[in-house]
Design an enzyme around this catalytic site. Structure first.
Site, PDB file in Angstrom:
ATOM      1  N   GLU A  41      11.589   8.286 -16.345  1.00 20.57           N
ATOM      2  CA  GLU A  41      10.151   8.387 -16.608  1.00 20.57           C
ATOM      3  C   GLU A  41       9.503   9.136 -15.453  1.00 20.57           C
ATOM      4  O   GLU A  41       9.982   9.080 -14.312  1.00 20.57           O
ATOM      5  CB  GLU A  41       9.559   6.960 -16.726  1.00 20.57           C
ATOM      6  CG  GLU A  41       8.056   6.945 -16.923  1.00 20.57           C
ATOM      7  CD  GLU A  41       7.515   5.586 -17.377  1.00 20.57           C
ATOM      8  OE1 GLU A  41       8.306   4.627 -17.499  1.00 20.57           O
ATOM      9  OE2 GLU A  41       6.292   5.499 -17.605  1.00 20.57           O
ATOM     10  N   ASN A  96       5.269   4.711 -27.161  1.00 18.98           N
ATOM     11  CA  ASN A  96       5.909   3.734 -26.287  1.00 18.98           C
ATOM     12  C   ASN A  96       5.081   2.461 -26.232  1.00 18.98           C
ATOM     13  O   ASN A  96       3.871   2.517 -25.997  1.00 18.98           O
ATOM     14  CB  ASN A  96       6.017   4.311 -24.875  1.00 18.98           C
ATOM     15  CG  ASN A  96       6.570   3.302 -23.884  1.00 18.98           C
ATOM     16  OD1 ASN A  96       7.748   2.960 -23.939  1.00 18.98           O
ATOM     17  ND2 ASN A  96       5.722   2.805 -22.982  1.00 18.98           N
ATOM     18  N   GLU A  97       5.715   1.323 -26.455  1.00 17.26           N
ATOM     19  CA  GLU A  97       5.079   0.008 -26.300  1.00 17.26           C
ATOM     20  C   GLU A  97       3.637  -0.008 -26.800  1.00 17.26           C
ATOM     21  O   GLU A  97       2.726  -0.453 -26.081  1.00 17.26           O
ATOM     22  CB  GLU A  97       5.160  -0.459 -24.836  1.00 17.26           C
ATOM     23  CG  GLU A  97       6.586  -0.668 -24.384  1.00 17.26           C
ATOM     24  CD  GLU A  97       6.745  -1.364 -23.024  1.00 17.26           C
ATOM     25  OE1 GLU A  97       5.752  -1.494 -22.285  1.00 17.26           O
ATOM     26  OE2 GLU A  97       7.885  -1.780 -22.716  1.00 17.26           O
ATOM     27  N   TYR A 102      12.884  -7.079 -20.050  1.00 17.33           N
ATOM     28  CA  TYR A 102      13.297  -7.165 -18.643  1.00 17.33           C
ATOM     29  C   TYR A 102      13.374  -8.635 -18.270  1.00 17.33           C
ATOM     30  O   TYR A 102      12.590  -9.442 -18.769  1.00 17.33           O
ATOM     31  CB  TYR A 102      12.274  -6.481 -17.734  1.00 17.33           C
ATOM     32  CG  TYR A 102      12.132  -4.999 -17.980  1.00 17.33           C
ATOM     33  CD1 TYR A 102      13.006  -4.094 -17.383  1.00 17.33           C
ATOM     34  CD2 TYR A 102      11.122  -4.498 -18.802  1.00 17.33           C
ATOM     35  CE1 TYR A 102      12.871  -2.732 -17.600  1.00 17.33           C
ATOM     36  CE2 TYR A 102      10.982  -3.130 -19.024  1.00 17.33           C
ATOM     37  CZ  TYR A 102      11.858  -2.261 -18.422  1.00 17.33           C
ATOM     38  OH  TYR A 102      11.736  -0.907 -18.636  1.00 17.33           O
ATOM     39  N   GLU A 112      14.640   0.012 -23.616  1.00 20.43           N
ATOM     40  CA  GLU A 112      14.339  -0.361 -22.223  1.00 20.43           C
ATOM     41  C   GLU A 112      14.929  -1.745 -21.995  1.00 20.43           C
ATOM     42  O   GLU A 112      14.549  -2.700 -22.686  1.00 20.43           O
ATOM     43  CB  GLU A 112      12.834  -0.398 -21.950  1.00 20.43           C
ATOM     44  CG  GLU A 112      12.210   0.974 -21.817  1.00 20.43           C
ATOM     45  CD  GLU A 112      10.760   0.918 -21.324  1.00 20.43           C
ATOM     46  OE1 GLU A 112      10.432   0.021 -20.517  1.00 20.43           O
ATOM     47  OE2 GLU A 112       9.974   1.756 -21.780  1.00 20.43           O
TER      48      GLU A 112
HETATM   49  O1  AHR Z   1      10.277   1.039 -17.312  1.00 15.51           O
HETATM   50  C1  AHR Z   1       9.053   0.710 -16.726  1.00 15.51           C
HETATM   51  C2  AHR Z   1       7.962   0.466 -17.758  1.00 15.51           C
HETATM   52  O2  AHR Z   1       8.257  -0.704 -18.452  1.00 15.51           O
HETATM   53  C3  AHR Z   1       7.795   1.489 -18.830  1.00 15.51           C
HETATM   54  O3  AHR Z   1       6.993   2.546 -18.452  1.00 15.51           O
HETATM   55  C4  AHR Z   1       7.151   0.725 -19.927  1.00 15.51           C
HETATM   56  O4  AHR Z   1       7.461   1.239 -21.190  1.00 15.51           O
HETATM   57  C5  AHR Z   1       7.639  -0.696 -19.726  1.00 15.51           C
HETATM   58  O5  AHR Z   1       6.597  -1.594 -19.757  1.00 15.51           O
END
Ligand code: AHR
Length: 497
Positions: A26, A171-172, A243, A291
């Site tokens: 990114e 994205n998201e 994550y 991700e």
């Molecule tokens: O990978 C870091 C960030 O995490 C990305 O920009 C976003 O898509 C997610 O929230």
């Protein structure tokens, strides 16, 4: 402790799509500037890209790289990143509150990706922009010539189309933090229309619709249902992002987080199949886990960062040994879901929550998580086999019945290689594994790779690689029965041929 397992040639889940070993760059922090691109660096090539970093990425055999964001893409004008570099604008970058110099853009990234033997997974901006910018970008990248945007690419020095096959529709978009955030209805309608237009430009592309940003989103999984209700016939994948962190310093609970990831995948598959049934569709929707990683070590430092500088050190998590174990288990989760998870991107690749770290202008090194990622990518290609596992289990704060033995198995039929990946989640005891591999007649053990460390918090730095694998694992094979001792808290790769 002891565990048993049966691995059989005919217990096939699916062929592993190599794209599950994808990654992500990114325009964020020092991923691009100071990461892959560092024109002042002694090891930079003639275009300013670091050869040491390229080499490390090639060791990982990364098949596809998502670009240019992430949150970044939702405020990005792709036109800013093409054409003569000295004419490109510097912009306020609102997602991460930095200054984007636009020295690297679509063409440079596509070219760099080709050089390292990878592919681009391109995301379009459905935050501040929409259908028009998206279809123009497909034309710019993929149309051979004779039209405004394809000729513009040629004028910019790229005669041949980039042939980008995989495209993310934003994205998201479910996240309130996203620039141009939408509700599921509005996103579903926009994604459908963008998908149609993009496919009219190039019917060979594959499209990924945005799923939920993580399992804690209040809109999960209705977001997926609504979005797919609009887009099911026009897209090929739905995305998942997740994550994890060990904020509470509870390693047993932390190592069980991959169980949560598996539930997430299960729920998304169920939601896809519900919409499939509702639409009387014959098509299966695939999952793009585009991700995933551990992300929490850098949160504090990032919250204190001043805005508006170029390429500041953002999201620079320093990974420890327990993170590598969880990353290993996350990879095993994808392998066991190889029938539906066809793409996944470790987020990210260099400096920003990444397996590879660099000093701008200086050294580069491997973080702890580099190793399970590399092992899975290099040895985990072929047919994912369903291991039948009988393991003792434990209860952690958020999970019950967590098996101490976590495993996935890949059979490379062509080269007659069998790889057993295994994590021992037990923090103090070795695990004695008894594994029936009788269907692999004539195979012998080639290598038993182990990643282990007495200190769960051990990290790698430029000077000191404390966490690295060795090939001295303890396993024997006799009459089709494999016996292996998996040390406490360890990642194991047992390779047979
Ligand atoms: O990978 C870091 C960030 O995490 C990305 O920009 C976003 O898509 C997610 O929230």
């Amino acid at each position: 402790i002891k565990a048993r397992m049966i691995v059989d040639k005919s217990f096939r889940i699916a062929e592993v799509d190599k794209r599950i070993y994808g990654s992500f760059i990114e325009h964020l922090g020092r991923a691009v500037y100071g990461g892959i691109y560092d024109p002042g660096h002694p090891l930079a090539d003639e275009h300013g890209y670091r050869n040491d970093v390229k080499q490390l990425i090639q060791e990982l055999q990364v098949p596809i790289i998502r670009y240019p964001g992430g949150n970044f893409v939702s405020g990005y004008n792709w036109e800013d990143g093409v054409g003569p570099v000295d004419l490109r604008p510097k912009r306020l970058e609102l997602a991460w509150r930095t200054i984007e110099p636009n020295e690297v853009g679509t063409n440079e990234f596509a070219q760099w990706t080709r050089e390292i033997g990878s592919e681009v997974m391109m995301a379009v901006n459905l935050g501040t922009r929409g259908i028009d910018a998206a279809r123009n970008l497909v034309e710019y990248c993929n149309h051979p010539g004779g039209t405004y945007y394809s000729d513009l690419r040629k004028q910019h020095g790229y005669a041949d189309p980039h042939g980008i096959k995989t495209w993310c529709l934003g994205n998201e978009m479910d996240g309130p933090w996203q620039i141009g955030h939408k509700n599921a209805e509005d996103y579903g309608k926009l994604a459908l229309e963008a998908a149609k237009a993009m496919r009219l430009v190039d019917s060979s592309i594959e499209l990924v619709a945005c799923g939920s940003s993580n399992t804690s989103m209040a809109t999960f999984p209705q977001w997926e249902a609504t979005t797919l209700d609009y887009t099911y016939d026009e897209v090929d994948f739905i995305s998942l992002h997740q994550y994890y962190g060990n904020q509470e310093n509870d390693p047993a609970n932390y190592l069980a987080r991959s169980v949560d990831m598996d539930h997430f995948i299960h729920t998304v598959i169920s939601t896809c199949d519900y919409i499939k049934a509702k639409k009387r569709s014959k098509k299966d929707m695939y999952l793009s886990f585009d991700e995933w990683n551990v992300w929490y070590h850098s949160n504090d430092a990032d919250s204190k960062m001043d805005p508006w500088s170029i390429a500041p050190p953002q999201l620079e998590d320093v990974y420890n040994f327990e993170d590598a174990l969880l990353v290993g288990s996350m990879l095993l989760t994808f392998l066991r879901r190889a029938d539906r998870v066809k793409m996944a991107c470790m987020a990210q690749l260099v400096n920003v929550i990444a397996p590879i770290m660099t000093e701008t202008g200086g050294r580069s090194w491997k973080q702890t998580i580099f190793y399970p990622y590399m092992h899975a990518s290099v040895y985990g290609r072929g047919i994912s086999l369903k291991p039948v596992i009988d393991s003792p289990v434990y209860d952690a704060k958020d999970y019950t019945d967590v098996p101490y033995l976590d495993s996935a198995v890949v059979h490379d039929e062509e080269n007659e290689h069998l790889t057993i990946f295994a994590v021992n989640r037990h923090l103090t005891d070795a695990l004695d594994l008894n594994c029936d591999v009788r269907s692999f007649e004539g195979y012998v053990i080639e290598e038993h790779i182990v990643l282990e460390n007495d200190d769960l918090k051990a990290v790698n730095t430029a000077d000191n690689e404390q966490v690295k694998p060795h090939s001295g694992g303890n396993s024997t094979l006799d009459g089709g029965m494999l016996t292996a001792r998996l040390s406490k808290a360890s990642w194991n790769v047992i390779r047979l041929r």
